[in-house]
Design a protein around this motif. Structure first.
Motif, mmCIF file in Angstrom:
data_model
loop_
_atom_site.group_PDB
_atom_site.id
_atom_site.type_symbol
_atom_site.label_atom_id
_atom_site.label_comp_id
_atom_site.label_asym_id
_atom_site.label_seq_id
_atom_site.Cartn_x
_atom_site.Cartn_y
_atom_site.Cartn_z
ATOM 1 N N ASN A 126 0.831 -1.226 0.000
ATOM 2 C CA ASN A 126 0.000 0.000 0.000
ATOM 3 C C ASN A 126 0.859 1.267 0.000
ATOM 4 O O ASN A 126 0.671 2.173 0.808
ATOM 5 N N HIS A 172 -2.909 -9.082 11.490
ATOM 6 C CA HIS A 172 -3.020 -8.231 12.688
ATOM 7 C C HIS A 172 -4.348 -8.402 13.414
ATOM 8 O O HIS A 172 -5.135 -7.451 13.526
ATOM 9 N N THR A 232 -8.142 1.146 5.172
ATOM 10 C CA THR A 232 -7.020 1.701 5.929
ATOM 11 C C THR A 232 -6.159 2.595 5.049
ATOM 12 O O THR A 232 -6.561 2.962 3.937
ATOM 13 N N ASP A 279 3.321 -5.239 11.660
ATOM 14 C CA ASP A 279 2.513 -4.152 11.081
ATOM 15 C C ASP A 279 3.127 -2.794 11.426
ATOM 16 O O ASP A 279 2.403 -1.797 11.578
ATOM 17 N N GLY A 303 -1.543 3.990 12.128
ATOM 18 C CA GLY A 303 -0.287 3.255 12.006
ATOM 19 C C GLY A 303 0.617 3.541 13.182
ATOM 20 O O GLY A 303 0.701 4.676 13.650
HETATM 21 O O1 DOR Z 1 -2.556 0.952 11.249
HETATM 22 C C1 DOR Z 1 -2.341 0.630 10.094
HETATM 23 N N1 DOR Z 1 -1.436 1.263 9.316
HETATM 24 N N2 DOR Z 1 -3.048 -0.381 9.579
HETATM 25 C C2 DOR Z 1 -2.985 -0.696 8.299
HETATM 26 O O2 DOR Z 1 -3.683 -1.579 7.901
HETATM 27 C C3 DOR Z 1 -2.143 0.086 7.370
HETATM 28 C C4 DOR Z 1 -1.067 0.751 8.066
HETATM 29 C C5 DOR Z 1 -0.362 1.807 7.231
HETATM 30 O O3 DOR Z 1 -0.076 1.545 6.067
HETATM 31 O O4 DOR Z 1 -0.086 2.889 7.773
#
Ligand code: DOR
Ligand code: ZN
Length: 351
Positions: free
Chosen positions: A41, A174, A106, A245, A261
């Motif tokens: 991503n 996660h 997300t 994660d 995140g």
């Molecule tokens: O907390 C998160 N951050 N969950 C995710 O699924 C993506 C990730 C991110 O890319 O910052």
């Protein structure tokens, strides 16, 4: 116990980003982990073979010379993913796995899948060729409470996927709930567990006012869920393995938009070990961190060993992001300001 020697762990779920952030943070992962599954991503998402090859090159170029580290690339599945490209990318070992983000679940998931049934044709291929499917398991409907989104996803989507594709290699990423732990066990699928979901419950997001430092997705849930995750992770049961994660966001952005995140890479092993020690389960850590993942992914465990020493250190607040010598930003570390007790021998980065 004063030290613990284990095979080098792997991180089965990681966000490395691109550009300067990647260059500044990758050393934390490569120091502690032999391999990592890299999430797709990125700003320009990894949806094709060409993009995966160029992103992998960027990652390898950012790694210090002489470092032994294998980034395992994923393809970001979308409604438009081309079947032939998926197959070819897996057969040619460009893609290690496919990642399913429900659209808008997300960070950078706007390209995600709008209607999961529409990509069943991809699951069919993945099941056939043995390609793992990694799932961000949350529904996105605004009428479903954010704290219920994992459970609703399991009931509405995952259960059907598993019934329809019984040989598909599925990892629910996660996990955050007791419901997920029980589902994983019952259906004999697999799951990653992050350090932060072992340490925080949903109160953390309101600690000292609205606190985006502890905002991640899926969000941390009620305390009984955290306790269930601790039990699962420290059990040594092979369905559960390490996936940090770790998801760095520049301070400015995190403060501005409260992006989801938590950046835990610099302290990930120490963070997990705190929990394993509190549970009197240090003897299960190697299974969780270094053996269960490779077994699921049909890879040999890392040959190299690491020596973890019991030694207190204070976690400082930020990692600086610099462009040559000029600091251009910073990223808050998980456990900032706290004391942790385990560090890797000769480690230069853990405080
Ligand atoms: O907390 C998160 N951050 N969950 C995710 O699924 C993506 C990730 C991110 O890319 O910052
Ligand atoms: Zn993630």
């Amino acid at each position: 116990m004063k030290n613990l020697i284990i095979r080098k762990p792997d991180d089965w779920h990681l966000h490395l980003r691109e550009g300067l952030v990647l260059k500044n943070i990758i050393k934390y992962t490569t120091e502690y982990f032999g391999r990592a599954i890299v999430m797709p991503n990125t700003n320009e998402p990894v949806t094709t073979i060409e993009r995966a090859v160029s992103y992998k090159k960027e990652i390898l170029d950012a790694i210090a010379l002489g470092t032994n580290f294998d980034p395992l690339m994923t393809i970001y599945l979308t409604d438009e993913t081309n079947k032939e490209e998926l197959k070819r990318g897996y057969k040619d070992k460009v893609f290690f796995a496919g990642k399913l983000y429900p659209a808008n679940a997300t960070t950078n998931s706007r390209h995600g899948v709008k209607e999961i049934k529409n990509i069943y044709k991809l699951f069919e291929i993945m099941e056939d060729i043995g390609m793992p499917l990694l799932i961000h398991g949350e529904v996105t409907d605004s009428n479903v409470d954010i704290f219920d989104r994992e459970e609703v996803f399991i009931d509405r989507e995952l259960n059907q996927i598993i019934n329809r594709f019984p040989r598909l290699k599925v990892v629910l990423e996660h996990i955050t709930t007791r419901y997920a732990v029980e589902f994983v066990m019952e259906k004999k699928i697999h799951a990653t567990i992050t350090p932060h979901h072992l340490h925080i419950n949903r109160n953390a997001m309101f600690f000292g006012g609205l606190n985006s430092d502890f905002y991640c997705l899926p969000v941390a849930k009620r305390e009984f869920n955290r306790l269930s995750l601790i039990k699962a992770a420290t059990s040594g049961i092979e369905n559960f393995f390490l996936g940090t994660d770790s998801a760095p966001h520049m301070r400015e952005w995190k403060a501005f938009c409260g992006c989801a995140g938590i950046f835990n890479a610099p302290v990930a092993l120490s963070s997990y070990l705190k929990v394993f020690q509190e549970e009197n389960s240090l003897d299960k850590f190697e299974a969780f961190a270094s053996l269960n993942g490779p077994k699921f992914y049909n890879l040999p465990p890392n040959q190299e060993k690491i020596n973890l020493v019991y030694e207190s250190f204070k976690v400082d607040d930020f990692v600086e992001i610099s462009d040559s010598f000029k600091v251009v930003g910073k990223i808050k570390k998980f456990h900032a300001g706290e004391f942790l007790n385990w560090r890797i021998q000769n480690d230069s980065h853990s405080s």
